[in-house]
Design a protein around this motif. Structure first.
Motif, PDB file in Angstrom:
ATOM      1  N   GLY A  38       0.803  -1.214   0.000  1.00  0.00           N
ATOM      2  CA  GLY A  38       0.000   0.000   0.000  1.00  0.00           C
ATOM      3  C   GLY A  38       0.838   1.268   0.000  1.00  0.00           C
ATOM      4  O   GLY A  38       0.301   2.377   0.073  1.00  0.00           O
ATOM      5  N   ALA A  39       2.169   1.135  -0.100  1.00  0.00           N
ATOM      6  CA  ALA A  39       3.024   2.325  -0.145  1.00  0.00           C
ATOM      7  C   ALA A  39       2.810   3.075  -1.457  1.00  0.00           C
ATOM      8  O   ALA A  39       2.555   2.460  -2.496  1.00  0.00           O
ATOM      9  CB  ALA A  39       4.489   1.920  -0.008  1.00  0.00           C
TER      10      ALA A  39
ATOM     11  N   ALA B  21      -1.246   3.504   2.237  1.00  0.00           N
ATOM     12  CA  ALA B  21      -1.709   4.801   1.729  1.00  0.00           C
ATOM     13  C   ALA B  21      -2.495   4.638   0.437  1.00  0.00           C
ATOM     14  O   ALA B  21      -2.844   5.630  -0.213  1.00  0.00           O
ATOM     15  CB  ALA B  21      -0.508   5.722   1.506  1.00  0.00           C
ATOM     16  N   SER B  22      -2.788   3.401   0.070  1.00  0.00           N
ATOM     17  CA  SER B  22      -3.459   3.143  -1.213  1.00  0.00           C
ATOM     18  C   SER B  22      -4.001   1.726  -1.220  1.00  0.00           C
ATOM     19  O   SER B  22      -3.649   0.909  -0.358  1.00  0.00           O
ATOM     20  CB  SER B  22      -2.467   3.300  -2.366  1.00  0.00           C
ATOM     21  OG  SER B  22      -1.496   2.270  -2.278  1.00  0.00           O
ATOM     22  N   GLY B  23      -4.823   1.450  -2.227  1.00  0.00           N
ATOM     23  CA  GLY B  23      -5.233   0.078  -2.510  1.00  0.00           C
ATOM     24  C   GLY B  23      -6.126  -0.507  -1.439  1.00  0.00           C
ATOM     25  O   GLY B  23      -6.882   0.197  -0.766  1.00  0.00           O
TER      26      GLY B  23
ATOM     27  N   TYR C 242      -2.838   0.194  -9.302  1.00  0.00           N
ATOM     28  CA  TYR C 242      -3.480   0.805  -8.118  1.00  0.00           C
ATOM     29  C   TYR C 242      -3.275   2.315  -8.076  1.00  0.00           C
ATOM     30  O   TYR C 242      -3.575   2.942  -7.064  1.00  0.00           O
ATOM     31  CB  TYR C 242      -2.938   0.152  -6.837  1.00  0.00           C
ATOM     32  CG  TYR C 242      -3.236  -1.333  -6.782  1.00  0.00           C
ATOM     33  CD1 TYR C 242      -4.435  -1.798  -6.250  1.00  0.00           C
ATOM     34  CD2 TYR C 242      -2.343  -2.269  -7.307  1.00  0.00           C
ATOM     35  CE1 TYR C 242      -4.734  -3.157  -6.229  1.00  0.00           C
ATOM     36  CE2 TYR C 242      -2.629  -3.626  -7.295  1.00  0.00           C
ATOM     37  CZ  TYR C 242      -3.817  -4.059  -6.762  1.00  0.00           C
ATOM     38  OH  TYR C 242      -4.114  -5.402  -6.750  1.00  0.00           O
ATOM     39  N   ALA C 243      -2.738   2.910  -9.155  1.00  0.00           N
ATOM     40  CA  ALA C 243      -2.360   4.334  -9.140  1.00  0.00           C
ATOM     41  C   ALA C 243      -3.563   5.242  -8.921  1.00  0.00           C
ATOM     42  O   ALA C 243      -3.424   6.334  -8.373  1.00  0.00           O
ATOM     43  CB  ALA C 243      -1.638   4.698 -10.433  1.00  0.00           C
ATOM     44  N   ASP C 244      -4.753   4.811  -9.357  1.00  0.00           N
ATOM     45  CA  ASP C 244      -5.939   5.641  -9.153  1.00  0.00           C
ATOM     46  C   ASP C 244      -6.609   5.371  -7.813  1.00  0.00           C
ATOM     47  O   ASP C 244      -7.687   5.902  -7.544  1.00  0.00           O
ATOM     48  CB  ASP C 244      -6.954   5.393 -10.289  1.00  0.00           C
ATOM     49  CG  ASP C 244      -6.552   6.108 -11.573  1.00  0.00           C
ATOM     50  OD1 ASP C 244      -6.326   7.328 -11.505  1.00  0.00           O
ATOM     51  OD2 ASP C 244      -6.444   5.444 -12.615  1.00  0.00           O
ATOM     52  N   LEU C 245      -5.975   4.535  -6.999  1.00  0.00           N
ATOM     53  CA  LEU C 245      -6.603   4.154  -5.722  1.00  0.00           C
ATOM     54  C   LEU C 245      -5.786   4.591  -4.510  1.00  0.00           C
ATOM     55  O   LEU C 245      -5.828   3.955  -3.458  1.00  0.00           O
ATOM     56  CB  LEU C 245      -6.839   2.634  -5.695  1.00  0.00           C
ATOM     57  CG  LEU C 245      -7.893   2.119  -6.687  1.00  0.00           C
ATOM     58  CD1 LEU C 245      -8.030   0.607  -6.618  1.00  0.00           C
ATOM     59  CD2 LEU C 245      -9.249   2.779  -6.437  1.00  0.00           C
ATOM     60  N   THR C 246      -5.038   5.696  -4.641  1.00  0.00           N
ATOM     61  CA  THR C 246      -4.357   6.247  -3.459  1.00  0.00           C
ATOM     62  C   THR C 246      -5.411   6.940  -2.599  1.00  0.00           C
ATOM     63  O   THR C 246      -6.337   7.561  -3.116  1.00  0.00           O
ATOM     64  CB  THR C 246      -3.275   7.260  -3.877  1.00  0.00           C
ATOM     65  OG1 THR C 246      -3.885   8.268  -4.691  1.00  0.00           O
ATOM     66  CG2 THR C 246      -2.183   6.587  -4.692  1.00  0.00           C
ATOM     67  N   PHE C 247      -5.259   6.809  -1.303  1.00  0.00           N
ATOM     68  CA  PHE C 247      -6.301   7.313  -0.393  1.00  0.00           C
ATOM     69  C   PHE C 247      -6.462   8.825  -0.494  1.00  0.00           C
ATOM     70  O   PHE C 247      -7.561   9.352  -0.315  1.00  0.00           O
ATOM     71  CB  PHE C 247      -5.997   6.913   1.060  1.00  0.00           C
ATOM     72  CG  PHE C 247      -6.033   5.422   1.281  1.00  0.00           C
ATOM     73  CD1 PHE C 247      -6.707   4.566   0.410  1.00  0.00           C
ATOM     74  CD2 PHE C 247      -5.403   4.859   2.394  1.00  0.00           C
ATOM     75  CE1 PHE C 247      -6.741   3.192   0.627  1.00  0.00           C
ATOM     76  CE2 PHE C 247      -5.434   3.491   2.617  1.00  0.00           C
ATOM     77  CZ  PHE C 247      -6.095   2.657   1.731  1.00  0.00           C
ATOM     78  N   ASP C 248      -5.352   9.555  -0.759  1.00  0.00           N
ATOM     79  CA  ASP C 248      -5.471  11.021  -0.821  1.00  0.00           C
ATOM     80  C   ASP C 248      -5.741  11.509  -2.245  1.00  0.00           C
ATOM     81  O   ASP C 248      -5.757  12.706  -2.487  1.00  0.00           O
ATOM     82  CB  ASP C 248      -4.217  11.685  -0.241  1.00  0.00           C
ATOM     83  CG  ASP C 248      -2.977  11.396  -1.080  1.00  0.00           C
ATOM     84  OD1 ASP C 248      -3.080  10.693  -2.125  1.00  0.00           O
ATOM     85  OD2 ASP C 248      -1.887  11.860  -0.707  1.00  0.00           O
ATOM     86  N   GLY C 249      -5.944  10.568  -3.172  1.00  0.00           N
ATOM     87  CA  GLY C 249      -6.277  10.962  -4.539  1.00  0.00           C
ATOM     88  C   GLY C 249      -5.078  11.425  -5.355  1.00  0.00           C
ATOM     89  O   GLY C 249      -5.200  11.718  -6.536  1.00  0.00           O
TER      90      GLY C 249
END
Lengths: 406, 406
Positions: free
Chosen positions: B190-191, B328-330, B218-225
């Protein structure tokens, strides 16, 4: 094989493709399709005889089951070997046909074109020989080239209607191949081989320690409804593959299957997992519904194919320039164009450019077939007949002198 | 890697698989899925945390467009590189993001898992080295093993949250690999890597003549957008791949894409043609409809993932036995199980058998990660929370003494 017409832009300096990357030849008929579609984008109507792309409406059951599966949101990952219900249904169908016990552990779902590649990948090392009875389906050549295998082409005699013979089998095995591929009923010739000769091939391969791929994609499409299958999975060395694309008129579903010894089936499933994880569940649900009506549907398709193919065959041979051997299965004509004075690439390129009719060059089936093209008769009937009429008109334009001389 | 639990029936005497056939390792989580489904057939409820198999409802537009395409009988063969409309839409989207000119000649549609294999197949010869920053997605290992490449694992430091560093990049390039694979945002950790460090990686690969695969699934699925992409196709040596599976919750559509220099894109299209001919047109139509609502949908999915993953992360770390670094993602947690005294295979096998909860063993991401398991948090929320609760309960059962000692 040729890649004429494909522009290959240069790589950045210092970067190179792998040897396997350099060996990629693809399937010529998909390049023809791309060029044909470019013409269509320019507003031309193109007659598509290049691909075995059936345009009969598929069984309504397939589309309905697929729709229901999508509606039920069966859109997650599926088992790597295929959904259990489809594997079981195929095992039962095949068991009844060969009168042996067959279970889902012998069945793997995968696109049939990919299964050719997977079979060769699992059984042959680079440099190994694979024997093909020619003319032979382009994917066999493409897969073998990509995997850096040496193809041993074993020509079947045109005068014998391109039938498989004991002599051809001995010629294939004398090359000490690691694998043999046989395609019955045959694409592109439409020949249906003698079951006794096929059994001889299997027995000879078994005793010689040679793997045998039996591509039976057209086995349910013989005009007289006869059908023979090689006996896998207990033979061990035999891998049978087939596809729903042709017999159920759903090539866009990209779903086929292999029947094999369970050690081979386990490897094929692992190959699926390694390459592409799994196939969609909803397309497999559709094929499962299609399987339940396959015999009835295939009987209709056989009748239609026999009728349309005979009409085309008659047109071709009446031209007195083009010749084709009457097929007994499928929906292709393998047409001898030597009377036109053009080779297959020239003929098919000009046929497309000048007559907007797409055909597959003969060399896609082996380098010895540069005086042939393959015409597919599975499109919409009026399109097929118009395309064949245009092919004959083009031949007449080219060969007029010859006709008068004859 | 292990194939424990897979029975491999013996081949017939005298028959052997190829070396590549022997190298097949598949994806461990699909074997876990198979075992989990066997338990389900016995009537047990299983909590699925093994696969990144999103169970959020996909955009309705996807299913509707797919249904319409099926109804319109778009079930024939499609172009080998993918349908033109989808390639053009992807080119436009990517061009806007990187502010470069990108056309459909730079885009090829193919399952993302297969694109990993296709990339390595096109660029690397047997024996070449490929560098992976670890922990690394199992398909990289599986593809490299199958293609007989030597993997150079470059561990990212757990104490730095498994982030990509200049030091790791230098370590990768000092091994003189033929290709490097980078996966940002990362599965399983998730880094989300620093864009400047990614640009440095690309520049170093360019100057060293090393191919670079950037897996941006997963590039479009980072938590901060936030989102960064490596600049292909004009960089030449960079191939970007991504998938609709995760960001649109349609893994069963098996549709992804590559963005590459047009020479590489042409080879990838030829690889499609050689391997499997083409993908279904109707699934591509569905993805095209999904693309038009991707930004809105991904924003919702990000919020959901951030919330559920944080809940799970909290449960895990509160156990005082299991540990995970906050992603931070995924939708994955990479969980350190060393406190339990079991290795990853023992832990995940017993977690499945005793707690009916499926997880992916850490060694699937590299042999160094035998004290980790990966949990996927993208299933139905209550199922995920229950699965994580069961994982924690199992850990407590195993590590009770340790907790008291702490």
């Amino acid at each position: 094989m040729t890649s004429a017409g494909i522009s290959t832009p240069a790589l950045s300096a210092g970067f190179h493709f792998s040897s396997r990357g350099e060996q990629l030849i693809g399937q010529e008929m998909f390049r023809v399709l791309d060029r044909a579609q470019a013409l269509e984008r320019q507003g031309h109507r193109v007659y598509h005889l290049e691909l075995g792309n059936p345009r009969m409406a598929p069984p309504a059951e397939i589309l309905e089951a697929t729709r229901q599966s999508l509606e039920a949101q069966q859109i997650g990952y599926a088992p790597m070997a295929g959904i259990a219900e489809l594997r079981t249904a195929l095992a039962m169908r095949y068991a009844a046909r060969v009168e042996e016990s067959v279970t889902d552990s012998h069945i793997v779902i995968s696109p049939a074109n990919l299964l050719i590649h997977q079979f060769l990948d699992l059984t042959c090392n680079p440099g190994d020989r694979v024997a093909l009875f020619t003319p032979a389906f382009p994917s066999y050549w493409a897969a073998a080239a990509h995997l850096q295998l040496e193809v041993v082409p074993v020509p079947l005699a045109e005068r014998d209607g391109f039938h498989l013979s004991h002599q051809a089998i001995e010629a294939a095995l004398s090359a000490t191949p690691r694998a043999v591929i046989v395609n019955n009923a045959n694409n592109p010739t439409g020949a249906v081989y003698d079951p006794a000769v096929l059994r001889y091939l299997s027995a000879r391969c078994a005793s010689a320690g040679v793997w045998l791929l039996s591509d039976e994609t057209y086995a349910d499409l013989t005009f007289d409804g006869s059908c023979s299958t090689l006996t896998a999975p207990h033979a061990g060395h035999v891998v049978v593959i087939s596809s729903f694309s042709k017999v159920l008129s759903v090539p866009g579903f990209r779903t086929g299957y292999a029947i094999a010894h369970e050690a081979v089936a386990a490897k094929l499933a692992l190959s699926n997992s390694t390459l592409y994880s799994c196939l969609p569940a909803f397309t497999q649900r559709g094929c499962l519904a299609g399987l339940s009506v396959l015999d009835r549907y295939a009987a209709e398709v056989r009748l239609r194919n026999a009728r349309v193919t005979a009409l085309c065959d008659e047109q071709i041979n009446r031209s007195n320039i083009l010749r084709s051997a009457k097929p007994a299965s499928g929906f292709y004509l393998f047409v001898d164009i030597s009377g036109t004075g053009l080779d297959d690439m020239q003929f098919s390129r000009r046929l497309l450019d000048e007559y907007h009719t797409a055909a597959t060059p003969g060399r896609s089936f082996g380098n010895a077939y540069r005086s042939f093209v393959r015409l597919a008769t599975c499109g919409a009937e009026e399109e097929v007949l118009e395309g064949v009429a245009r092919t004959v008109a083009f031949a007449h334009q080219l060969g007029g002198c010859r006709v008068q001389a004859a």
